[in-house]
Motif scaffolding. Structure first.
Motif, PDB file in Angstrom:
ATOM      1  N   PRO A 164      -6.612   2.314  -5.775  1.00 56.19           N
ATOM      2  CA  PRO A 164      -5.214   2.600  -6.514  1.00 56.19           C
ATOM      3  C   PRO A 164      -4.133   2.535  -5.863  1.00 56.19           C
ATOM      4  N   SER A 165      -4.045   2.741  -4.522  1.00 59.04           N
ATOM      5  CA  SER A 165      -2.771   2.795  -3.757  1.00 59.04           C
ATOM      6  C   SER A 165      -2.240   1.385  -3.289  1.00 59.04           C
ATOM      7  N   MET A 166      -3.186   0.516  -3.613  1.00 59.69           N
ATOM      8  CA  MET A 166      -2.645  -0.831  -3.190  1.00 59.69           C
ATOM      9  C   MET A 166      -2.782  -1.861  -4.306  1.00 59.69           C
ATOM     10  N   ARG A 167      -1.680  -2.868  -4.223  1.00 61.44           N
ATOM     11  CA  ARG A 167      -1.567  -3.827  -5.357  1.00 61.44           C
ATOM     12  C   ARG A 167      -0.896  -5.206  -4.674  1.00 61.44           C
ATOM     13  N   LYS A 168      -1.003  -6.128  -5.383  1.00 61.37           N
ATOM     14  CA  LYS A 168      -0.256  -7.260  -4.877  1.00 61.37           C
ATOM     15  C   LYS A 168       1.380  -7.034  -5.200  1.00 61.37           C
ATOM     16  N   ALA A 169       1.950  -7.920  -4.056  1.00 61.34           N
ATOM     17  CA  ALA A 169       3.301  -7.663  -4.047  1.00 61.34           C
ATOM     18  C   ALA A 169       3.801  -8.665  -5.366  1.00 61.34           C
ATOM     19  N   ARG A 170       4.723  -7.947  -6.048  1.00 61.18           N
ATOM     20  CA  ARG A 170       5.310  -8.703  -7.171  1.00 61.18           C
ATOM     21  C   ARG A 170       6.367  -9.846  -6.782  1.00 61.18           C
ATOM     22  N   GLU A 187       5.917   2.956   1.139  1.00 63.43           N
ATOM     23  CA  GLU A 187       5.315   1.782   0.880  1.00 63.43           C
ATOM     24  C   GLU A 187       5.088   0.913   2.208  1.00 63.43           C
ATOM     25  N   LYS A 188       3.853   0.453   2.437  1.00 65.05           N
ATOM     26  CA  LYS A 188       3.513  -0.279   3.661  1.00 65.05           C
ATOM     27  C   LYS A 188       3.220  -1.634   3.141  1.00 65.05           C
ATOM     28  N   TYR A 189       3.729  -2.671   3.858  1.00 65.80           N
ATOM     29  CA  TYR A 189       3.833  -3.956   3.508  1.00 65.80           C
ATOM     30  C   TYR A 189       2.685  -4.645   4.401  1.00 65.80           C
ATOM     31  N   TRP A 190       1.641  -5.236   3.730  1.00 67.71           N
ATOM     32  CA  TRP A 190       0.437  -5.743   4.494  1.00 67.71           C
ATOM     33  C   TRP A 190       0.160  -7.207   4.078  1.00 67.71           C
ATOM     34  N   VAL A 191      -0.776  -7.735   4.771  1.00 69.68           N
ATOM     35  CA  VAL A 191      -1.254  -9.165   4.678  1.00 69.68           C
ATOM     36  C   VAL A 191      -2.793  -9.028   4.345  1.00 69.68           C
ATOM     37  N   VAL A 192      -3.476  -9.626   3.537  1.00 70.92           N
ATOM     38  CA  VAL A 192      -4.901  -9.577   3.558  1.00 70.92           C
ATOM     39  C   VAL A 192      -5.373 -10.648   4.595  1.00 70.92           C
ATOM     40  N   GLU A 193      -6.398 -10.155   5.468  1.00 73.11           N
ATOM     41  CA  GLU A 193      -6.930 -11.164   6.563  1.00 73.11           C
ATOM     42  C   GLU A 193      -8.040 -11.686   6.084  1.00 73.11           C
ATOM     43  N   GLU A 194      -8.704 -10.781   5.459  1.00 70.14           N
ATOM     44  CA  GLU A 194     -10.345 -11.276   5.100  1.00 70.14           C
ATOM     45  C   GLU A 194     -10.758 -10.477   3.714  1.00 70.14           C
ATOM     46  N   TYR A 240       0.787  -1.311   0.082  1.00 70.65           N
ATOM     47  CA  TYR A 240       0.057  -0.008   0.060  1.00 70.65           C
ATOM     48  C   TYR A 240       0.888   1.356  -0.076  1.00 70.65           C
ATOM     49  N   ARG A 241       0.719   2.154  -0.926  1.00 70.31           N
ATOM     50  CA  ARG A 241       1.359   3.393  -1.024  1.00 70.31           C
ATOM     51  C   ARG A 241       0.690   4.446  -0.332  1.00 70.31           C
ATOM     52  N   LYS A 242       1.229   4.579   0.734  1.00 65.42           N
ATOM     53  CA  LYS A 242       0.351   5.749   1.821  1.00 65.42           C
ATOM     54  C   LYS A 242       1.154   6.961   1.731  1.00 65.42           C
ATOM     55  N   GLN A 243       0.094   8.104   1.468  1.00 63.97           N
ATOM     56  CA  GLN A 243       0.461   9.514   1.457  1.00 63.97           C
ATOM     57  C   GLN A 243       0.984  10.064   2.926  1.00 63.97           C
ATOM     58  N   LYS A 244       2.092  10.629   3.135  1.00 65.59           N
ATOM     59  CA  LYS A 244       2.300  11.167   4.504  1.00 65.59           C
ATOM     60  C   LYS A 244       2.906  12.483   4.333  1.00 65.59           C
ATOM     61  N   SER A 245       3.029  13.158   5.350  1.00 72.27           N
ATOM     62  CA  SER A 245       3.519  14.447   5.632  1.00 72.27           C
ATOM     63  C   SER A 245       4.414  14.862   6.954  1.00 72.27           C
ATOM     64  N   SER A 246       5.550  15.211   6.919  1.00 73.18           N
ATOM     65  CA  SER A 246       6.158  15.789   7.964  1.00 73.18           C
ATOM     66  C   SER A 246       7.226  16.639   7.818  1.00 73.18           C
ATOM     67  N   VAL A 247       7.957  17.223   8.806  1.00 72.12           N
ATOM     68  CA  VAL A 247       8.896  18.040   8.564  1.00 72.12           C
ATOM     69  C   VAL A 247      10.433  17.130   8.437  1.00 72.12           C
ATOM     70  N   SER A 248      10.474  15.751   8.681  1.00 72.06           N
ATOM     71  CA  SER A 248      11.554  15.141   8.270  1.00 72.06           C
ATOM     72  C   SER A 248      11.103  13.761   7.846  1.00 72.06           C
TER      73      SER A 248
END
Length: 114
Positions: free
Chosen positions: A77-83, A46-53, A16-24
């Motif tokens: 569109p931010s989520m896809r299966k890992a290659r 990029e976040k690495y997650w597993v489908v639970e259900e 999952y490609r998560k949008q974030k913002s911070s000072v660093s």
């Protein structure tokens, strides 16, 4: 279920490609851009997650490495299966996720945008 929901199954490894913002931004940040007046940065992690259900309403319940649960639209569109090569390269991140860990009543299922 729609076609997108049908492409996912329990235990699938997703990114999952998560949008974030911070000072660093951290070391895994990509697509880093100065935000607004330049006091902070907007970036993607990029976040690495597993489908639970796979739910009947075309949403997926996914689990993070730290045990949080999120509900994500299967068409997001931010989520896809890992290659295949990501499965090899980031194997430890996916294997660290324990789908059998209990969800306490204090745990809320969050939307990934939060």
């Amino acid at each position: 279920m729609t076609l997108a929901a049908n492409q996912f199954q329990r235990n699938d490894w997703v990114i999952y490609r998560k949008q974030k913002s911070s000072v660093s931004p951290g070391p895994r940040a990509s697509e880093v851009h100065a935000a607004g007046k330049g006091n902070s940065y907007r970036y993607v992690v990029e976040k690495y997650w597993v489908v639970e259900e796979v739910l009947d309403d075309d949403r997926l319940k996914i689990c993070t490495r730290r045990g949080k649960r999120h509900l994500v639209d299967a068409n997001d569109p931010s989520m896809r299966k890992a290659r295949w090569w990501e499965r090899l390269l980031y194997r430890s991140r996916f294997e660290a996720i324990d789908l059998n860990s209990p969800v306490s009543h204090e745990d809320e299922i969050e939307s990934p945008a939060s």
